[in-house]
Design an enzyme around this catalytic site. Structure first.
Site, PDB file in Angstrom:
ATOM      1  N   GLU A  58      42.863  46.986  36.462  1.00 31.63           N
ATOM      2  CA  GLU A  58      43.237  45.852  35.597  1.00 31.63           C
ATOM      3  C   GLU A  58      42.592  46.064  34.237  1.00 31.63           C
ATOM      4  O   GLU A  58      41.360  46.156  34.141  1.00 31.63           O
ATOM      5  CB  GLU A  58      42.781  44.516  36.197  1.00 31.63           C
ATOM      6  CG  GLU A  58      43.583  44.131  37.435  1.00 31.63           C
ATOM      7  CD  GLU A  58      43.297  42.711  37.933  1.00 31.63           C
ATOM      8  OE1 GLU A  58      42.902  41.856  37.118  1.00 31.63           O
ATOM      9  OE2 GLU A  58      43.497  42.477  39.135  1.00 31.63           O
ATOM     10  N   GLU A  99      38.675  41.967  43.347  1.00 32.16           N
ATOM     11  CA  GLU A  99      37.607  41.139  42.754  1.00 32.16           C
ATOM     12  C   GLU A  99      36.849  40.369  43.838  1.00 32.16           C
ATOM     13  O   GLU A  99      36.718  39.148  43.800  1.00 32.16           O
ATOM     14  CB  GLU A  99      38.170  40.214  41.665  1.00 32.16           C
ATOM     15  CG  GLU A  99      38.773  41.006  40.515  1.00 32.16           C
ATOM     16  CD  GLU A  99      39.054  40.208  39.238  1.00 32.16           C
ATOM     17  OE1 GLU A  99      38.959  38.983  39.249  1.00 32.16           O
ATOM     18  OE2 GLU A  99      39.368  40.859  38.224  1.00 32.16           O
TER      19      GLU A  99
HETATM   20  O1  AHR Z   1      45.471  39.682  35.906  1.00 31.85           O
HETATM   21  C1  AHR Z   1      45.107  38.353  36.075  1.00 31.85           C
HETATM   22  C2  AHR Z   1      43.891  38.171  36.993  1.00 31.85           C
HETATM   23  O2  AHR Z   1      42.780  38.759  36.399  1.00 31.85           O
HETATM   24  C3  AHR Z   1      43.961  38.843  38.327  1.00 31.85           C
HETATM   25  O3  AHR Z   1      44.646  38.092  39.260  1.00 31.85           O
HETATM   26  C4  AHR Z   1      42.525  38.980  38.696  1.00 31.85           C
HETATM   27  O4  AHR Z   1      42.287  40.087  39.536  1.00 31.85           O
HETATM   28  C5  AHR Z   1      41.811  39.075  37.369  1.00 31.85           C
HETATM   29  O5  AHR Z   1      40.751  38.219  37.282  1.00 31.85           O
END
Ligand code: AHR
Length: 494
Positions: free
Chosen positions: A297, A173
Site C-alpha cells: 500500500e 495491518e
Molecule cells: O487503502 C485504504 C486503507 O489504508 C486500507 O484499507 C488499509 O490497509 C490502510 O490503512
C-alpha cells in the site's frame, strides 16, 4: 545545467514486474461502480466488469492485483462471496462507510477480473476475524486441481480448473484495523497460519506474505522476521504520503500552496529511507535467506472531495500526484534488489487512483499516465543512474529524480521527474557502457494543480518532448513539474 549519469555496466538486478502492481479493495466505488457493474448494468461490461475501465487498465500491463483489502480483508469471509448471487449473504462494510456489501463480487468475479486484465492475483487472507481453517480452505478452493472438498465446491460453482493463485497475504495491518496485535503476538499467529497454507502441486508454489510494518516501525519488521521469517517468503510495508502529516487534516488534492507542494514531495522521498532501513533489518535477521519487501500500500492520501462520502476516500489526482508516483516508482526500481512487489492504493475511485468514474463516464488521471510511461521498466534490468542536481523548495527535495533500465531488446528507458514547481530544467545525460543512436522522448507536465475532469478529461496527458542525442550524450529541457520518459536505442530511427 543539471546532469544525469547512467552507468549501463552496473545494475542491482531485474526490476520485478510486480513493482507495478495495484490494489483494489471493497471500499467506496473502487470495486462496485468502478471495476464491476454487474452483467445487467447499462454500462457496457464483459461478465460484469466495466469494459472501458478494463480496456484502459490493460494498457498499463498490470502484473498483479491485490484484493479484497486493506482493512476490509480482515472482515471478509470468502464463503459469503461464492455460489448463486441471490443466495449470497449481505453484510455491512464496517470499515468503509457502513454500507451494505451484497457480496456480488467474490472470488470467481475477482479471478475473472484478473483474467480480463491479464494479471496475477494477490489475495489478502482474513487473520483479524477469520480462522486458520478458513484461510487454508480458501487456498484449497483456489488452487487444488485434484479431488478434495474445496475443489468439489469450486467445481459446483462452475470453475473446473484451479486458478493457481500465487500470492497470499497473511492478514493486513495486524497492528491496526487487522486486529490491533503487537508484533510478537502477530508473529506467532502468522507462523500458525503459514503452517496450513499449502501448495497443492509441485509446480505452483504459493508465496506467503506476512503483514509488515506501518511506515518506520522497524521493531515490527525485526520481530516478525525473527520469529516468523522462516515460515514466509516476504513481508509487507505500508506508507502513504499525507501532505500535512496530520490524519485529521490531510490536505486537499487540488488546492495547496507551494509549501504544501514541497512538503508532499519531501514526505514521499521518505520512501527511500524506509525501503533501505526495512531491507537492512531483513538482511540482518535473514542471515542469507532474506525476505522480499512488498510495499503493498502506497500513494497519496488527502481529505475526501467535498460532498463525497467520508468513508469512500474519493480524491482527485493532479500533476503533484504524477510526481509522487514517479518518485516512488524510481525508488522501487532503484531498490529492485529488495523490493519484489508494490501495489498502489488504489486502482479506481479511491485514493491515488488510475481511473475515476462518474456514472458511465471515465477519466484517466495523471498517475495513470506515469504508470503507462514507466511500463517499459517492468522486468527490465535496472541500471545505475545518478542525478547531479541541486536541492529546491527550502526542503531536502532534489530538482531531478530518476531511474533507468535496459529491456531484453537492449533499449534503455530513462524516467526523470523535474520536481521544480516553476523552473524548467536543461539536462545533459551521459551514458556509460552502452551505445545509443536514437531517442524518443515523452513528457507529462502542467501546473502542479492541473488535473483531468469529466468535462475536460484530456487536460493532462503525455506529449512528445524534444530531445537531442549527439556523441552518445542526451540533452533536453524538462518543463517545470514534469515526468519525462526517454527511450534510447542503438538503432537509428527507433
Ligand atoms: O487503502 C485504504 C486503507 O489504508 C486500507 O484499507 C488499509 O490497509 C490502510 O490503512
Amino acid at each position: 545545467m543539471e546532469r544525469i549519469i547512467i552507468n549501463a555496466l552496473r545494475s542491482r538486478g531485474t526490476i520485478n514486474r510486480n513493482i507495478y502492481g495495484h490494489f483494489a479493495e471493497h471500499l467506496g466505488r473502487c470495486i462496485y461502480g468502478g471495476l464491476y457493474v454487474g452483467e445487467d448494468s447499462e454500462i457496457p461490461n464483459v461478465n460484469g466488469m466495466r469494459a472501458d475501465v478494463v480496456q484502459a487498465l490493460k494498457r498499463l500491463r498490470i502484473p498483479v492485483l491485490r484484493w479484497p483489502g486493506g482493512c476490509f480483508a480482515d472482515t471478509y469471509h470468502w464463503r459469503d462471496g461464492i455460489g448463486p448471487r441471490e443466495g449470497r449473504a449481505s453484510i455491512v462494510n464496517t470499515n468503509w462507510g457502513g454500507v451494505t456489501e451484497d457480496n456480488s463480487f467474490g472470488t470467481h468475479e475477482f479471478m475473472e477480473l484478473c483474467r480480463q486484465l491479464g494479471c496475477e492475483a494477490y489475495i489478502s487472507g482474513n487473520v483479524g476475524s477469520g480462522t486458520v481453517q478458513e484461510l487454508s480452505d480458501w487456498i484449497e478452493y483456489c488452487n487444488m486441481g485434484g479431488i478434495s472438498p474445496m475443489a468439489a465446491l469450486r467445481r459446483l460453482h462452475g470453475q473446473d480448473t484451479p486458478w493457481h493463485v500465487r500470492y497470499w497475504g497473511i492478514g493486513n495491518e495486524a497492528w491496526g484495523c487487522g486486529g490491533n496485535m503487537d508484533a510478537a503476538y502477530y508473529a506467532n499467529i502468522c507462523r500458525q497460519y503459514a503452517t496450513y497454507m499449502r501448495d497443492y502441486d509441485g509446480e505452483h508454489r504459493i508465496v506467503k506474505i506476512a503483514c509488515g510494518a506501518n511506515s518506520d516501525d522497524y521493531h515490527w519488521t525485526k520481530t516478525v522476521a525473527e520469529r516468523a521469517g522462516h515460515a514466509v517468503d516476504a513481508i509487507s510495508l505500508h506508507y502513504y504520503t499525507v501532505p500535512t502529516g496530520e490524519w485529521s487534516h490531510k490536505g486537499a488534492a487540488t488546492q495547496f500552496d507551494s509549501a504544501e507542494y514541497f512538503e508532499t514531495l519531501s514526505r514521499t522521498l521518505k520512501m527511500e529511507e524506509l525501503v533501505e532501513n526495512h531491507s537492512r533489518v531483513l538482511r540482518a535477521v535473514g542471515k542469507g535467506r532474506t525476505l522480499g519487501l512488498v510495499v503493498d500500500e502506497w500513494g497519496t492520501w488527502y481529505d475526501v472531495e467535498e460532498g463525497t462520502h467520508p468513508g469512500f476516500l474519493y480524491q482527485q489526482n493532479a500533476m503533484r500526484d504524477a510526481l509522487v508516483a514517479a518518485i516512488n516508482l524510481n525508488i522501487f526500481n532503484n531498490h529492485c534488489d529488495s523490493v519484489i512487489m508494490a501495489n498502489i492504493a488504489q486502482t479506481v475511485n479511491v485514493l491515488q487512483a488510475m481511473v475515476l468514474t462518474e456514472g458511465d463516464r471515465m477519466l484517466l488521471t495523471p498517475t495513470y499516465h506515469v504508470f503507462e510511461m514507466y511500463k517499459g521498466h517492468q522486468g527490465a534490468q535496472q541500471l545505475e543512474c545518478y542525478a547531479q542536481t541541486g536541492l529546491i523548495g527550502g526542503q531536502q527535495v532534489p530538482q531531478l529524480h530518476a531511474s533507468a533500465s535496459r529491456d531484453a531488446q537492449g533499449s534503455l528507458l530513462l524516467t526523470v521527474a523535474n520536481l521544480s514547481e516553476r523552473d524548467s530544467c536543461p539536462v545533459t545525460c551521459m551514458i556509460e557502457g552502452a551505445e545509443v543512436r536514437a531517442v524518443r522522448a515523452r513528457v507529462l507536465s502542467g501546473d502542479a494543480h492541473a488535473h483531468n475532469t469529466f468535462d475536460a478529461p484530456r487536460a493532462v496527458e503525455p506529449r512528445a518532448l524534444d530531445a537531442q542525442l549527439a556523441g552518445g550524450v542526451l540533452t533536453a529541457v524538462l518543463p517545470p513539474c514534469s515526468v519525462c520518459a526517454f527511450t534510447l536505442s542503438d538503432h537509428a530511427g527507433a
